[in-house]
Structures are given as structure tokens and as C-alpha cells.
Design a protein around this motif. Structure first.
Motif, mmCIF file in Angstrom:
data_model
loop_
_atom_site.group_PDB
_atom_site.id
_atom_site.type_symbol
_atom_site.label_atom_id
_atom_site.label_comp_id
_atom_site.label_asym_id
_atom_site.label_seq_id
_atom_site.Cartn_x
_atom_site.Cartn_y
_atom_site.Cartn_z
ATOM 1 N N TYR A 1 0.844 -1.214 0.000
ATOM 2 C CA TYR A 1 0.000 0.000 0.000
ATOM 3 C C TYR A 1 0.873 1.256 0.000
ATOM 4 O O TYR A 1 0.663 2.190 -0.789
ATOM 5 C CB TYR A 1 -0.908 -0.012 1.223
ATOM 6 N N ASN B 1 2.772 1.590 -3.458
ATOM 7 C CA ASN B 1 1.964 1.856 -4.643
ATOM 8 C C ASN B 1 1.139 3.126 -4.563
ATOM 9 O O ASN B 1 0.741 3.673 -5.593
ATOM 10 C CB ASN B 1 1.032 0.664 -4.914
ATOM 11 N N PHE B 2 0.901 3.596 -3.354
ATOM 12 C CA PHE B 2 0.055 4.785 -3.213
ATOM 13 C C PHE B 2 0.804 5.940 -2.543
ATOM 14 O O PHE B 2 0.181 6.901 -2.084
ATOM 15 C CB PHE B 2 -1.214 4.432 -2.417
ATOM 16 N N SER C 1 2.156 6.514 0.169
ATOM 17 C CA SER C 1 1.596 6.897 1.459
ATOM 18 C C SER C 1 2.640 6.765 2.566
ATOM 19 O O SER C 1 3.379 5.796 2.627
ATOM 20 C CB SER C 1 0.397 6.009 1.795
ATOM 21 N N ARG D 1 -9.418 -4.732 3.962
ATOM 22 C CA ARG D 1 -9.631 -3.290 4.204
ATOM 23 C C ARG D 1 -8.345 -2.682 4.762
ATOM 24 O O ARG D 1 -7.618 -3.337 5.515
ATOM 25 C CB ARG D 1 -10.784 -3.055 5.166
ATOM 26 N N VAL E 1 -9.229 3.598 4.484
ATOM 27 C CA VAL E 1 -8.703 4.293 3.304
ATOM 28 C C VAL E 1 -8.428 3.290 2.178
ATOM 29 O O VAL E 1 -7.510 3.478 1.383
ATOM 30 C CB VAL E 1 -7.409 5.066 3.660
ATOM 31 N N THR E 2 -9.211 2.223 2.125
ATOM 32 C CA THR E 2 -8.973 1.177 1.127
ATOM 33 C C THR E 2 -9.135 1.732 -0.284
ATOM 34 O O THR E 2 -10.216 2.227 -0.645
ATOM 35 C CB THR E 2 -9.958 0.013 1.315
ATOM 36 N N PRO E 3 -8.094 1.680 -1.132
ATOM 37 C CA PRO E 3 -8.208 2.170 -2.521
ATOM 38 C C PRO E 3 -9.127 1.272 -3.341
ATOM 39 O O PRO E 3 -9.297 0.085 -3.040
ATOM 40 C CB PRO E 3 -6.765 2.086 -3.037
ATOM 41 N N ARG E 4 -9.682 1.815 -4.415
ATOM 42 C CA ARG E 4 -10.609 1.051 -5.241
ATOM 43 C C ARG E 4 -9.924 -0.146 -5.921
ATOM 44 O O ARG E 4 -10.505 -1.225 -6.015
ATOM 45 C CB ARG E 4 -11.218 1.953 -6.325
ATOM 46 N N ASP E 5 -8.726 0.087 -6.436
ATOM 47 C CA ASP E 5 -8.040 -0.979 -7.183
ATOM 48 C C ASP E 5 -7.042 -1.737 -6.313
ATOM 49 O O ASP E 5 -6.073 -2.310 -6.815
ATOM 50 C CB ASP E 5 -7.335 -0.385 -8.401
ATOM 51 N N PHE E 6 -7.290 -1.751 -5.004
ATOM 52 C CA PHE E 6 -6.350 -2.424 -4.105
ATOM 53 C C PHE E 6 -6.423 -3.950 -4.244
ATOM 54 O O PHE E 6 -5.498 -4.653 -3.885
ATOM 55 C CB PHE E 6 -6.639 -2.015 -2.658
#
Length: 381
Positions: free
Chosen positions: A35, A38-39, A41, A57, A97-102
């Protein structure tokens, strides 16, 4: 991930013996790293996998503070109370904060983690199996060789036989089936490393255990082994029961048992001698096939002086001193060999008046004479 993935983990748990919960915790930790990478964060996050449905999640973890300095890590008390009035300063608030394409990232990460864990578990099982077989004999198939090792397939793992552990009189070819002695089993980052040997004295000992039932069941005991691999060996045996002939048991009917071992070791000569707690008798036996007239013992220096007939001096010493050297290794005593004539001239042997406590019982030699035909080459020398 979904419930089918969870079912697959359950199957892996049963088949591979890997705790399902351990895999899930490893996946969660790997997903945190995925996570953040890729994001982009820098948040403090937690990943939760539902143990029933497989739903994933991601939660950002923020500390409740009076004044916010870093919104990625902190949340104001007012905002926290809007979520739940029970929150107070220093509490931790979790916000999904789960991304859509996770899901795609999660699937790839989960596959990698499961594969890694299964591989680690299999390596662990192999290591556990082979660590218990250290100092034991094993059969394998030669696969290939380079300037350092011969690689031997043991089924689930490949063993290494260093150049120094290979018998000098052997040529190893692809698909040759060989017996070897496991000298060491180690854990490495690439899995268990198993080192084997064809020259170790333990190989000779284990071969006798396989061929001689009396040794396997403990009736006959191997007391000592000395070996110069590919050329000649000596083995000392003992039986507590006076009715049991330890030497005869090892030789077998018409020499069949010892001949099987000689064949396995590509013609290596083997002296089988009777062990004795009396160093005089033991050293005399160990010098087989030479006849010994007298043994004098020096306890302080752990040394023996041996007198042999003139015509058997070269036989007692052996080619390049091999027979005497092996006998010394076998018994743990230094051995100084003198011919009968030299001993008489030095005044250390009198054939007409040998002190009773220094004379060697003729039976000590006779016990090893039954299989003397194995050493015709030495007699001719």
C-alpha cells in the motif's frame, strides 16, 4: 481475495502443515508495504483481512491531538469526537482508506507471500527430516559435478559431496547410484544444505550395521574404525556374549557380508579385528594379518613396542607404513615395530624366556586369520 482463497489457505494448512493464521498475518504485513509503495503513502496504516470472507480493508491509524501538525499521522480532538464521542487525546483513530483498485495489488501480494511461505515450510520439513539423519548413511543418484562438488539427488533435495570427500579410486558418472555418509546438515537462505562423504569412517561403520544383523541389534559392537578410503580400513568389534564370535559375524558365511561392503567400496581392503581391553592383545590383533610375538606397553607415553617375526616385518608395517598407521589409529596407541632379530640384538626379546605378562596369546592372531585371503596383495608385498 474471496472465500475461495480462504478455502485454499485451509487446504494448504492441512497439506503443508502451515498455520493459516501465520499466512494471513504475513499477507497483512506485506500488504502494508504494498500500500505504501503503490500509493505513495507515509501514513501509519493497518490492513485487515476478514477470516471468513477474505475481504481486505486498509485503515489509516491517527493519533488524537489538540493541535494537528501532520494530518497524515494526527487527527484533531474535534474531528475524532465527530467520529465517536468517546475518543480523547492520545487515543488512536482508525479511518478506512482502502483504494478502489487495491484488490489487484492484494492478489499479487497474497500469491507471493503464500508461495514464499509454502517454500519455507517445505524447506523446514526437509531440514527436519535430514537433521535427524546426520551421521547416517543415505542412497542417492549422481546428477552432475564441477571442480568443487558432486551433486547427488536425494529425492527432495540435492546433496553436495566435496572433492576431498570423494574416494580416489572412484569415477562418478551421471545417474550412478551411490551410498554416502551425511556429515553435516545446515540451514541456509536457499534451503537446507546437506554435505555427504564417501571417505568418512562413519560410512564403513554404517555399512557394517546394514550388512550385519548382530551389529544392528547390538549383539556385536563396533568399538573403533580407522580408514584410508579407497585403499584399506580396519574395524575393531566386540561381543559381550562369549558365545558370539564378533569377527565371524562380520565376515559372514564364506565372507559374504564383508565382501558386500568391499564391493560397495570398490575393492577397499578391510581388516576386521577383535577388540580387547588388554592393550597387548588389542595391538596384536590390530596389526593383523601380521603375526605378533610380543607386545610391551608403556602406559605413561601411551606407547607399545611390538616384536614380529623377521619375515613378517614388512607385512606388519605395510605398504608405506599403512598397516602400522591404521593399527595405531584404531587402537589409540603409538606402535613401534621391531623384527625378531633386531629385538634379540637389542636385548628386548628372548624367544626362550619371554616374560608371561608380555607374551601374546596365539589365539589373538588366529581370530583374524579366517579372512586373511582378502589381503593376498599385502602378503605378496
Amino acid at each position: 481475495m474471496n472465500s475461495e482463497f480462504m478455502d485454499a489457505l485451509t487446504s494448504i494448512e492441512k497439506e503443508k502443515g502451515i498455520d493459516k493464521e501465520v499466512i494471513l498475518e504475513a499477507i497483512e504485513q506485506a500488504l502494508i508495504t504494498g500500500y505504501k509503495r503503490n500509493f505513495n503513502s507515509a501514513q501509519n496504516v493497518r490492513v485487515d483481512i476478514d477470516r471468513e470472507t477474505g475481504r481486505i480493508r486498509v485503515f489509516a491509524r491517527k493519533e488524537v491531538v489538540e493541535e494537528v501538525f501532520d494530518a497524515r499521522l494526527e487527527i484533531s480532538l474535534e474531528a475524532a469526537k465527530a467520529i465517536n464521542p468517546q475518543y480523547d487525546v492520545d487515543d488512536i483513530v482508525e479511518i478506512e482508506v482502502t483504494p478502489r483498485d487495491f484488490g489487484r495489488i492484494a492478489a499479487q501480494t497474497a500469491k507471493q507471500v503464500v508461495t514464499q511461505r509454502v517454500r519455507e515450510a517445505e524447506r523446514g520439513i526437509i531440514y527436519s527430516d535430514f537433521i535427524d539423519r546426520e551421521e547416517d548413511i543415505i542412497t542417492g543418484i549422481v546428477q552432475r559435478q564441477d571442480h568443487r562438488f558432486i551433486y547427488v539427488d536425494l529425492g527432495r533435495v540435492e546433496a553436495l559431496m566435496p572433492i576431498g570427500e570423494q574416494m580416489p579410486n572412484e569415477v562418478y558418472r551421471h545417474n550412478d547410484r551411490i551410498k554416502a555418509y551425511i556429515t553435516k546438515v545446515e540451514k541456509t537462505t536457499k534451503g537446507p544444505q546437506i554435505m555427504i562423504s564417501r571417505t568418512h569412517p562413519g560410512l564403513l561403520k554404517r555399512l557394517f550395521e546394514l550388512e550385519v544383523p548382530e551389529i544392528y541389534d547390538g549383539t556385536v559392537e563396533i568399538k573403533s574404525v580407522s580408514r584410508e578410503a579407497g585403499d584399506r580400513s580396519k574395524i575393531a568389534v566386540y561381543a559381550e556374549d562369549p558365545e558370539v564370535d564378533p569377527v565371524g559375524s562380520c565376515v559372514g558365511p564364506k565372507g559374504q557380508r564383508v565382501q558386500t561392503i568391499v564391493n560397495e567400496l570398490k575393492g577397499e581392503k578391510i581388516d576386521i579385528v577383535r577388540w580387547s581391553e588388554d592393550p597387548k592383545a588389542y595391538v596384536a590383533n590390530a596389526l593383523s594379518p601380521s603375526k605378533v610375538l610380543q607386545v610391551t606397553v608403556n602406559e605413561e607415553e601411551k606407547m607399545t613396542q611390538v616384536v614380529v617375526p623377521d619375515y613378517q616385518l614388512s607385512l606388519a608395517i605395510g605398504k608405506r607404513g599403512q598397516n602400522a598407521r591404521l593399527a595405531a589409529k584404531l587402537t589409540g596407541w603409538k606402535i613401534d615395530i621391531k623384527s625378531q632379530t633386531d629385538a634379540e640384538n637389542m636385548g628386548i626379546y628372548n624367544p626362550d624366556g619371554v616374560p608371561a605378562d608380555e607374551a601374546v596369546d596365539d589365539n589373538a592372531y588366529e581370530e583374524t586369520a579366517d579372512f586373511a585371503s582378502f589381503f593376498e596383495d599385502d602378503r605378496q608385498s
